[in-house]
Design a protein around this motif. Structure first.
Motif, mmCIF file in Angstrom:
data_model
loop_
_atom_site.group_PDB
_atom_site.id
_atom_site.type_symbol
_atom_site.label_atom_id
_atom_site.label_comp_id
_atom_site.label_asym_id
_atom_site.label_seq_id
_atom_site.Cartn_x
_atom_site.Cartn_y
_atom_site.Cartn_z
ATOM 1 N N LYS A 155 -47.549 94.911 -52.823
ATOM 2 C CA LYS A 155 -48.973 94.952 -52.947
ATOM 3 C C LYS A 155 -48.617 93.069 -53.378
ATOM 4 O O LYS A 155 -50.274 93.491 -54.146
ATOM 5 N N ALA A 156 -48.529 92.840 -54.578
ATOM 6 C CA ALA A 156 -48.118 91.745 -54.779
ATOM 7 C C ALA A 156 -48.622 90.772 -54.191
ATOM 8 O O ALA A 156 -49.651 90.070 -54.381
ATOM 9 N N GLN A 157 -49.117 90.794 -52.496
ATOM 10 C CA GLN A 157 -49.149 89.693 -51.707
ATOM 11 C C GLN A 157 -50.272 90.383 -51.946
ATOM 12 O O GLN A 157 -51.472 88.678 -51.417
ATOM 13 N N GLU A 158 -50.404 91.613 -51.182
ATOM 14 C CA GLU A 158 -52.078 92.149 -51.187
ATOM 15 C C GLU A 158 -52.804 91.571 -52.787
ATOM 16 O O GLU A 158 -53.917 90.563 -51.950
ATOM 17 N N ARG A 159 -52.221 91.416 -54.194
ATOM 18 C CA ARG A 159 -53.557 90.742 -54.697
ATOM 19 C C ARG A 159 -53.070 89.279 -54.679
ATOM 20 O O ARG A 159 -54.249 88.922 -55.298
ATOM 21 N N LYS A 160 -52.428 88.671 -54.364
ATOM 22 C CA LYS A 160 -52.434 87.183 -54.055
ATOM 23 C C LYS A 160 -53.606 86.498 -53.535
ATOM 24 O O LYS A 160 -54.378 85.513 -53.352
ATOM 25 N N ASP A 161 -53.604 87.006 -51.905
ATOM 26 C CA ASP A 161 -54.189 87.471 -51.219
ATOM 27 C C ASP A 161 -56.003 87.723 -51.815
ATOM 28 O O ASP A 161 -57.113 86.626 -51.465
ATOM 29 N N LYS A 180 -56.773 84.891 -53.771
ATOM 30 C CA LYS A 180 -57.527 83.583 -53.655
ATOM 31 C C LYS A 180 -58.626 83.239 -52.882
ATOM 32 O O LYS A 180 -59.587 82.532 -52.557
ATOM 33 N N ARG A 181 -59.058 85.185 -51.998
ATOM 34 C CA ARG A 181 -60.081 85.146 -51.239
ATOM 35 C C ARG A 181 -61.034 84.670 -52.590
ATOM 36 O O ARG A 181 -62.177 84.243 -52.337
ATOM 37 N N LEU A 182 -60.979 85.663 -53.230
ATOM 38 C CA LEU A 182 -61.855 85.485 -54.325
ATOM 39 C C LEU A 182 -62.668 84.255 -54.799
ATOM 40 O O LEU A 182 -63.731 83.841 -54.906
ATOM 41 N N CYS A 183 -61.440 83.269 -55.298
ATOM 42 C CA CYS A 183 -61.501 81.752 -55.411
ATOM 43 C C CYS A 183 -62.647 81.492 -54.782
ATOM 44 O O CYS A 183 -63.083 80.403 -55.462
ATOM 45 N N ARG A 184 -61.640 81.530 -53.428
ATOM 46 C CA ARG A 184 -62.365 80.462 -52.367
ATOM 47 C C ARG A 184 -63.823 80.776 -52.484
ATOM 48 O O ARG A 184 -65.309 80.208 -52.136
#
Length: 127
Positions: A31-37, A40-44
């Protein structure tokens, strides 16, 4: 010396507890990795958007939302989105199977048709 049945049961129960704890840890890490991903996607994507449409930067949240609703929901934009999502269609079942195995449902691919028909927000975003 051989273990008694009660000792074997206790040993197996302890192993079960350890495995359940390990499972919980792995789920939390996933879940933590999914949040990070996602972050990252939203920022990009927003960085790309702002670089292409720099005049959108000073807009308020409400103005930005209105801008997106009015530009993204045009027939032309909906056709482009449909074409792009259709290109991804062969990979969608594989991704869906992975998330289903994890107990999660994949984010619904919102086609232009569902968006025009009211889609996930019940038509509130149409304007």
């Amino acid at each position: 010396m051989a273990k008694t049945k009660a000792e074997k049961i206790t040993s197996i129960e302890e192993e079960i507890r350890q495995l359940e704890n390990r499972r919980r840890q792995l789920v939390q890490e996933q879940k933590a990795q999914e949040r990070k991903d996602r972050t990252k996607r939203l920022c990009r994507r927003m960085g790309l958007f702002e670089s292409l449409v720099p005049d959108s930067i000073p807009l308020t949240e409400e103005q930005f939302k209105t801008f997106l609703e009015k530009t993204v929901m045009t027939d032309h934009a909906c056709r482009i989105l449909d074409e792009l999502t259709a290109q991804n269609a062969p990979t969608a079942p594989v991704q869906g199977a992975e998330t289903a195995a994890q107990g999660n449902t994949p984010p619904a691919a919102r086609t232009a048709y569902t968006a025009r028909e009211g889609g996930a927000d019940g038509g509130a975003a149409q304007g």
